[in-house]
Design a protein around this motif. Structure first.
Motif, mmCIF file in Angstrom:
data_model
loop_
_atom_site.group_PDB
_atom_site.id
_atom_site.type_symbol
_atom_site.label_atom_id
_atom_site.label_comp_id
_atom_site.label_asym_id
_atom_site.label_seq_id
_atom_site.Cartn_x
_atom_site.Cartn_y
_atom_site.Cartn_z
ATOM 1 N N VAL A 1 35.606 37.508 43.624
ATOM 2 C CA VAL A 1 36.920 37.924 44.092
ATOM 3 C C VAL A 1 37.907 37.691 43.153
ATOM 4 C CG1 VAL A 1 38.551 37.461 45.931
ATOM 5 C CG2 VAL A 1 35.970 37.542 46.442
ATOM 6 N N LEU A 2 38.651 38.752 42.557
ATOM 7 C CA LEU A 2 39.502 38.666 41.375
ATOM 8 C C LEU A 2 41.036 38.513 42.082
ATOM 9 C CD1 LEU A 2 38.012 41.429 39.139
ATOM 10 C CD2 LEU A 2 37.960 38.989 39.093
ATOM 11 N N ASP A 3 41.185 39.196 43.240
ATOM 12 C CA ASP A 3 42.617 39.089 43.797
ATOM 13 C C ASP A 3 42.459 39.177 45.453
ATOM 14 O OD1 ASP A 3 45.381 38.762 44.148
ATOM 15 O OD2 ASP A 3 45.902 40.664 42.955
ATOM 16 N N ASP A 4 43.433 38.887 45.894
ATOM 17 C CA ASP A 4 43.579 39.351 47.410
ATOM 18 C C ASP A 4 44.287 40.580 47.917
ATOM 19 O OD1 ASP A 4 43.068 38.651 50.431
ATOM 20 O OD2 ASP A 4 45.037 38.012 50.431
ATOM 21 N N THR A 5 44.090 41.173 48.712
ATOM 22 C CA THR A 5 44.601 42.492 49.127
ATOM 23 C C THR A 5 44.861 42.638 50.750
ATOM 24 O OG1 THR A 5 42.824 43.684 49.348
ATOM 25 C CG2 THR A 5 43.778 44.076 47.205
ATOM 26 N N PRO A 6 46.054 43.061 51.204
ATOM 27 C CA PRO A 6 46.167 43.091 52.587
ATOM 28 C C PRO A 6 45.288 44.168 53.034
ATOM 29 C CG PRO A 6 47.856 44.170 51.389
ATOM 30 C CD PRO A 6 47.103 43.715 50.489
ATOM 31 N N THR A 7 44.813 45.235 52.545
ATOM 32 C CA THR A 7 44.001 46.238 53.122
ATOM 33 C C THR A 7 42.348 46.072 52.644
ATOM 34 O OG1 THR A 7 44.332 48.036 51.432
ATOM 35 C CG2 THR A 7 46.027 47.778 53.388
ATOM 36 N N GLY A 8 41.557 46.756 53.184
ATOM 37 C CA GLY A 8 40.163 46.718 53.112
ATOM 38 C C GLY A 8 39.547 47.935 52.030
ATOM 39 N N LYS A 9 40.135 49.123 52.258
ATOM 40 C CA LYS A 9 39.589 50.053 51.700
ATOM 41 C C LYS A 9 40.523 51.153 51.403
ATOM 42 C CE LYS A 9 35.392 53.310 52.765
ATOM 43 N NZ LYS A 9 34.683 53.787 53.565
ATOM 44 N N ALA A 10 40.998 50.883 50.266
ATOM 45 C CA ALA A 10 42.028 51.917 49.678
ATOM 46 C C ALA A 10 41.523 53.213 49.182
ATOM 47 C CB ALA A 10 43.039 51.301 48.734
ATOM 48 N N SER B 1 37.039 37.413 33.365
ATOM 49 C CA SER B 1 37.872 37.339 34.596
ATOM 50 C C SER B 1 37.230 36.166 35.534
ATOM 51 C CB SER B 1 37.929 38.667 35.205
ATOM 52 O OG SER B 1 38.682 39.532 34.459
ATOM 53 N N GLN B 2 38.169 35.442 35.936
ATOM 54 C CA GLN B 2 37.691 34.377 36.816
ATOM 55 C C GLN B 2 38.088 34.465 38.234
ATOM 56 O OE1 GLN B 2 36.277 31.230 35.942
ATOM 57 N NE2 GLN B 2 36.205 32.414 33.824
ATOM 58 N N SER B 3 37.450 34.107 39.086
ATOM 59 C CA SER B 3 37.486 34.058 40.493
ATOM 60 C C SER B 3 38.890 33.635 41.188
ATOM 61 C CB SER B 3 36.377 33.129 41.271
ATOM 62 O OG SER B 3 36.670 33.362 42.722
ATOM 63 N N ALA B 4 39.492 34.365 41.841
ATOM 64 C CA ALA B 4 40.664 34.134 42.513
ATOM 65 C C ALA B 4 40.407 33.205 43.584
ATOM 66 C CB ALA B 4 41.523 35.328 43.011
ATOM 67 N N VAL B 5 39.322 32.909 43.931
ATOM 68 C CA VAL B 5 38.978 31.998 44.945
ATOM 69 C C VAL B 5 38.125 30.853 44.665
ATOM 70 C CG1 VAL B 5 37.348 31.703 47.282
ATOM 71 C CG2 VAL B 5 38.561 33.960 46.540
ATOM 72 N N ASP B 6 38.596 29.890 45.015
ATOM 73 C CA ASP B 6 37.962 28.506 44.610
ATOM 74 C C ASP B 6 36.866 28.008 45.408
ATOM 75 O OD1 ASP B 6 37.120 26.444 42.717
ATOM 76 O OD2 ASP B 6 38.659 24.981 43.661
ATOM 77 N N PHE B 7 35.506 27.693 45.058
ATOM 78 C CA PHE B 7 34.668 26.899 45.864
ATOM 79 C C PHE B 7 33.857 25.832 45.074
ATOM 80 C CE2 PHE B 7 33.317 31.345 44.657
ATOM 81 C CZ PHE B 7 32.119 31.060 44.222
ATOM 82 N N ALA B 8 33.317 24.811 45.719
ATOM 83 C CA ALA B 8 32.767 23.698 44.854
ATOM 84 C C ALA B 8 31.364 24.014 44.168
ATOM 85 C CB ALA B 8 32.359 22.679 45.988
ATOM 86 N N THR B 9 30.559 24.939 44.336
ATOM 87 C CA THR B 9 29.461 25.195 43.940
ATOM 88 C C THR B 9 29.612 26.306 42.675
ATOM 89 O OG1 THR B 9 28.857 26.652 45.673
ATOM 90 C CG2 THR B 9 27.959 24.288 45.754
#
Length: 167
Positions: free
Chosen positions: A130-139, A2-10
Motif C-alpha cells: 500500500v503506497l497511499d490511502d484514497t477516499p474511493t475504491g475504483k477510480a 517505494s515504501q509502504s504507507a501502512v506500518d505493521f509489525a512483521t
C-alpha cells in the motif's frame, strides 16, 4: 524503492478479501471476533488490520456473495515495499508461474503496487504494498480490483486468464 504507507509489525502478513452480503452485519461479527474496530470503513467496504495473528482482512459487499460455498474475493500477502513485490514476482516467474503486474493502481481505497497469480485450483492471490490511502475504491473503470460483482474479479484480462497456470 517505494515504501509502504501502512506500518505493521512483521515483514509480511496475510490478506484475505471476503465477499459478504452485508458489510454492516459482517463488521459487527469481525469487530467481536478480533476485539477491534475496522481500520477503514467505506460504504460497501471495511478493513481490519489485526496484529495477532498478523492479518489484513477486507470485507466487500457483493450481491453475489454465497457464504461458505464461495466466500472469497481473493487472498493476498501484504509486504512493505515495491522491492518485496518485485522479489516475489521474480521468484514466482522463475518457478514457472505466470504473473500479472499492477503498478500504482487505485484498489480497495488505496494506491498499491501488486503482482497477481492464480493457484492450480483457481484461488487468486496478490502480493501487494500500500503506497497511499484514497477516499474511493475504483477510480479506473478498467481496474479489476474490488469489483461490483464477483464475476469480474482479478486475474482476467479481457476474456483471457492472465495467471491461472504455469508457463
Amino acid at each position: 524503492m517505494s515504501q509502504s504507507a501502512v506500518d505493521f509489525a512483521t515483514a509480511r502478513r496475510i490478506h484475505i478479501s471476503l465477499a459478504v452480503s452485508s458489510v454492516d452485519r459482517s463488521t459487527e461479527f469481525y469487530r467481536s471476533l478480533f476485539e477491534a474496530d475496522p481500520t477503514k470503513s467505506r460504504p460497501g467496504y471495511a478493513r481490519f488490520e489485526v496484529a495477532e495473528p498478523p492479518l489484513n482482512l477486507s470485507i466487500i459487499e457483493s450481491s453475489e456473495a454465497k457464504g461458505p460455498a464461495d466466500p472469497t474475493s481473493h487472498f493476498g500477502i501484504q509486504v512493505k515495499s515495491t522491492e518485496a513485490v518485485g522479489d516475489m514476482r521474480r521468484r514466482l516467474e522463475l518457478a514457472g508461474w505466470v504473473t500479472r503486474i499492477e503498478d500504482s493502481v487505485n484498489c480497495c481505497h488505496a494506491v498499491q503496487d501488486k503482482v497477481w497469480i492464480v493457484d492450480p485450483d483457481g484461488y487468486r492471490w496478490e502480493v501487494f504494498v500500500v503506497l497511499d490511502d484514497t477516499p474511493t475504491g475504483k477510480a479506473d473503470p478498467d481496474n479489476e480490483c474490488c469489483p461490483a460483482t464477483q464475476s469480474d474479479v482479478c486475474c482476467t484480462v479481457g476474456s483471457e486468464p492472465c495467471c491461472s497456470e504455469k508457463a
